[in-house]
Design a protein around this motif. Sequence first.
Motif, PDB file in Angstrom:
ATOM      1  N   ARG A   1       0.844  -1.210   0.000  1.00 49.69           N
ATOM      2  CA  ARG A   1       0.000   0.000   0.000  1.00 49.69           C
ATOM      3  C   ARG A   1       0.870   1.247   0.000  1.00 49.69           C
TER       4      ARG A   1
ATOM      5  N   TYR B   1      -2.873  -0.882  -5.882  1.00 48.61           N
ATOM      6  CA  TYR B   1      -1.814  -1.668  -5.260  1.00 48.61           C
ATOM      7  C   TYR B   1      -2.295  -3.077  -4.957  1.00 48.61           C
TER       8      TYR B   1
ATOM      9  N   ASP C   1      -1.243  -5.856  -1.622  1.00 51.02           N
ATOM     10  CA  ASP C   1      -0.517  -5.786  -0.361  1.00 51.02           C
ATOM     11  C   ASP C   1      -0.729  -7.075   0.421  1.00 51.02           C
TER      12      ASP C   1
ATOM     13  N   ASP D   1       0.430   0.060   9.376  1.00 46.55           N
ATOM     14  CA  ASP D   1      -0.550  -1.024   9.482  1.00 46.55           C
ATOM     15  C   ASP D   1      -0.141  -2.037  10.555  1.00 46.55           C
TER      16      ASP D   1
ATOM     17  N   ASN E   1      -8.040  -3.672  -4.652  1.00 51.16           N
ATOM     18  CA  ASN E   1      -6.649  -3.786  -4.232  1.00 51.16           C
ATOM     19  C   ASN E   1      -6.519  -5.051  -3.385  1.00 51.16           C
TER      20      ASN E   1
END
Length: 332
Positions: A160, A167, A169, A205, A319
Motif C-alpha cells: 500500500r 496496489y 498488499d 498497518d 486492491n
Amino acid sequence: MPDEYTPEPVPPTVTEVAAAAGVSAATVSRVLTGRVRVSTSARVQVHDAIARLGYVRHRAPRRTDHAAAGLPVAAVVFEPTARLFRDGFCARLLAGAEEELSRRGVPLVTMSATQGTVASTTSFLTAGGVGGVLLVGPPPQHPVAVSLAASLVPVRAAGRPALSIPYADVDNADGARQAVEHLILRGRRTIATIAGPPASPAAADRLEGYRAAMAAAGRQPLIAYGDFTTNSGLHAAAWLLDRTPRLDGLFVANDAMAAGALQALRKAGRRVPEDVAVVGFDDAPLAAFTSPALTTVRQPVEELGAVTAALLLEPRADNPILPTELVVRAST
C-alpha cells in the motif's frame, strides 16, 4: 426536512495545475506525456503543483488489441541500487514478478528512482516504451510516483503506497495481531513493539494491528520506533529495556530490527525466550539463523510480486490483500 445537498468536489484540471505551477497548460501536458523535453525547473514546478492539488489524470480503459504486446514492464525501486542488491525483500519480490511476467512472455526491466534521475526516469516511463510500471516502496509524494499517477501508463504498487495508486498488499495489521496474540498465549504480560518509520504504510498497518490486539487484551501499548535496520532495532530495544525493566514480550515490525533487538537483549543479560519472547515480521532468510531462531510473521513476498505484476496485465478495480502466517521458532 430533506438532508442538505453537498455537491461532490470538482477535481482539479490541467489549467488549474498550470496556474499553480506558473506555466502553460501545454507545458503541463508535455510533462504528463513525457514525449517532449521540458526544462528541469518547469518539470519540478509541475510535479509540485500536481502533488499540492491532488491532480489525477483520467485513465482510458486498457486497450484489448494487444497494442502493448511485447513491451516490458518496468519495476521501479525507490532505493539506491547498492541497497537494492542487499535487500532480500526486494530481490524476492522482483523474482516473483519476473516469474509471472516470463510465463506470459513479458520482460521485466528493473530501475531505481534516485534524486538525480527524477526527470529522466519519468520521461522514460511515460514515453510509451513500457507496458506498465510496478512500484516498490514509493515515498510519500515522490515526483516519479506522482507523475505516474497522473499519466495514462498502467501502474500498480507492491504494498500500500502513501498516495492514490492501485496496489496489492499483504495483511500487515492481521499479521501483527497474530504476533501479539501469540505472545499473550505464551503468558507474556508486558508486551512492547518496535515499530517501523511512521511514514511507511506497512509500518503504520503493523502498528495498528499491535495496538488493536493490545486493546482487545486490555493491555497498555509500549512503543519504540526504528527505521527497519538492524542497528535501529538494537537501539530501540535498549531504550525499551531502560524504561520498562519488566518487559517480557516484544513484537518487532521486521526481522532485521528483531535481529538487532536480540543483540540488545543478549547485551542486557536477558534470556530469549525465558525472560523476553520476541516475534519479528517478514520471515526473511535471516530469521532461521538468528540465535535463537526467530518466531516471525511470514508474508508471501514472491506471491505479492507475482500478483502485482499480473494486475498490470489484467487490471481490476480492487486492491487485493494477501494473508500472512505466523511461523513459530525458538524465540518464543
